[in-house]
Design a protein around this motif. Structure first.
Motif, short mmCIF file in Angstrom:
data_model
loop_
_atom_site.label_atom_id
_atom_site.label_comp_id
_atom_site.label_asym_id
_atom_site.label_seq_id
_atom_site.Cartn_x
_atom_site.Cartn_y
_atom_site.Cartn_z
N UNK A 13 0.84 -1.21 0.00
CA UNK A 13 0.00 0.00 0.00
C UNK A 13 0.87 1.25 0.00
N UNK A 14 1.90 1.22 0.81
CA UNK A 14 2.76 2.39 0.98
C UNK A 14 3.43 2.81 -0.32
N UNK A 15 3.79 1.85 -1.17
CA UNK A 15 4.47 2.22 -2.40
C UNK A 15 3.55 2.24 -3.63
N UNK A 16 2.24 2.07 -3.40
CA UNK A 16 1.29 2.19 -4.50
C UNK A 16 1.19 0.97 -5.40
N UNK A 17 1.64 -0.18 -4.92
CA UNK A 17 1.57 -1.39 -5.72
C UNK A 17 0.16 -1.95 -5.80
N UNK A 18 -0.61 -1.81 -4.71
CA UNK A 18 -1.99 -2.30 -4.69
C UNK A 18 -2.85 -1.33 -3.90
N UNK A 19 -4.11 -1.66 -3.74
CA UNK A 19 -5.05 -0.78 -3.05
C UNK A 19 -5.47 -1.38 -1.71
N UNK A 20 -5.99 -0.53 -0.85
CA UNK A 20 -6.53 -0.97 0.43
C UNK A 20 -7.65 -1.98 0.21
N UNK A 21 -8.52 -1.70 -0.75
CA UNK A 21 -9.65 -2.59 -1.03
C UNK A 21 -9.16 -3.98 -1.45
N UNK A 22 -8.11 -4.03 -2.26
CA UNK A 22 -7.58 -5.32 -2.72
C UNK A 22 -6.95 -6.08 -1.55
N UNK A 23 -6.21 -5.38 -0.71
CA UNK A 23 -5.60 -6.03 0.45
C UNK A 23 -6.68 -6.56 1.38
N UNK A 24 -7.71 -5.80 1.63
CA UNK A 24 -8.81 -6.24 2.50
C UNK A 24 -9.55 -7.42 1.88
N UNK A 25 -9.74 -7.40 0.58
CA UNK A 25 -10.44 -8.48 -0.11
C UNK A 25 -9.71 -9.81 0.07
N UNK A 26 -8.40 -9.76 -0.02
CA UNK A 26 -7.59 -10.98 0.00
C UNK A 26 -7.33 -11.47 1.43
N UNK A 27 -7.17 -10.59 2.39
CA UNK A 27 -6.80 -11.03 3.73
C UNK A 27 -7.98 -11.29 4.66
N UNK A 28 -9.08 -10.62 4.52
CA UNK A 28 -10.31 -10.89 5.29
C UNK A 28 -10.06 -11.28 6.74
N UNK A 29 -9.39 -10.44 7.50
CA UNK A 29 -9.14 -10.74 8.93
C UNK A 29 -10.43 -10.84 9.71
#
Length: 137
Positions: A121-137
């Protein structure tokens, strides 16, 4: 050595192994660690944009012919390494819950997949939404 075991995170792999019939005393004395991984989609470098609001930069992509109008092209990994220690081994031996094992691992310094994904996220490689979609804590 197991190469692949399908679970949601590293702590869940311990429960899965116990469910498969491995005796807790054997698992607790022989398990060194568990690596969990997921792939997140990378933003397309050709149509990636950023907005900064209140000092926070958010990345997104509008879609282009290079990414098939999806806004994404390629993937990168997010990882979680649960290394056993005496406390976690004792928990495995006593059939502690996944939550208790996860908490002990995090107290010992384990970063979750979502925490690991913060670097993308910090370097702009992906989005918050994509990270949340994949990790689903």
């Amino acid at each position: 050595m197991l190469a692949t075991l399908h679970t949601n995170d590293a702590a869940a792999a311990i429960t899965r192994l116990l469910d498969m019939g491995i005796e807790p005393f054997l698992l607790s004395s022989s398990l060194l660690g568990v690596m969990a991984q997921r792939l997140v989609r990378k933003l397309c470098e050709h149509c990636k944009r950023s907005d900064t609001v209140d000092g926070v930069t958010r990345w997104h992509a509008v879609g282009c012919d290079k990414c098939g109008l999806t806004g994404y092209h390629g993937r990168v990994g997010v990882y979680e390494l649960l290394q056993t220690n005496e406390k976690i081994s004792a928990q495995i031996h006593n059939r502690a819950s996944e939550a208790d094992i996860r908490n002990a691992a995090q107290a010992g310094g384990m970063k979750t997949m979502r925490e690991d994904g913060e670097r993308w996220l910090a370097n702009g490689t992906t989005t918050q939404a994509e990270l949340l979609r994949v990790t689903k804590d």
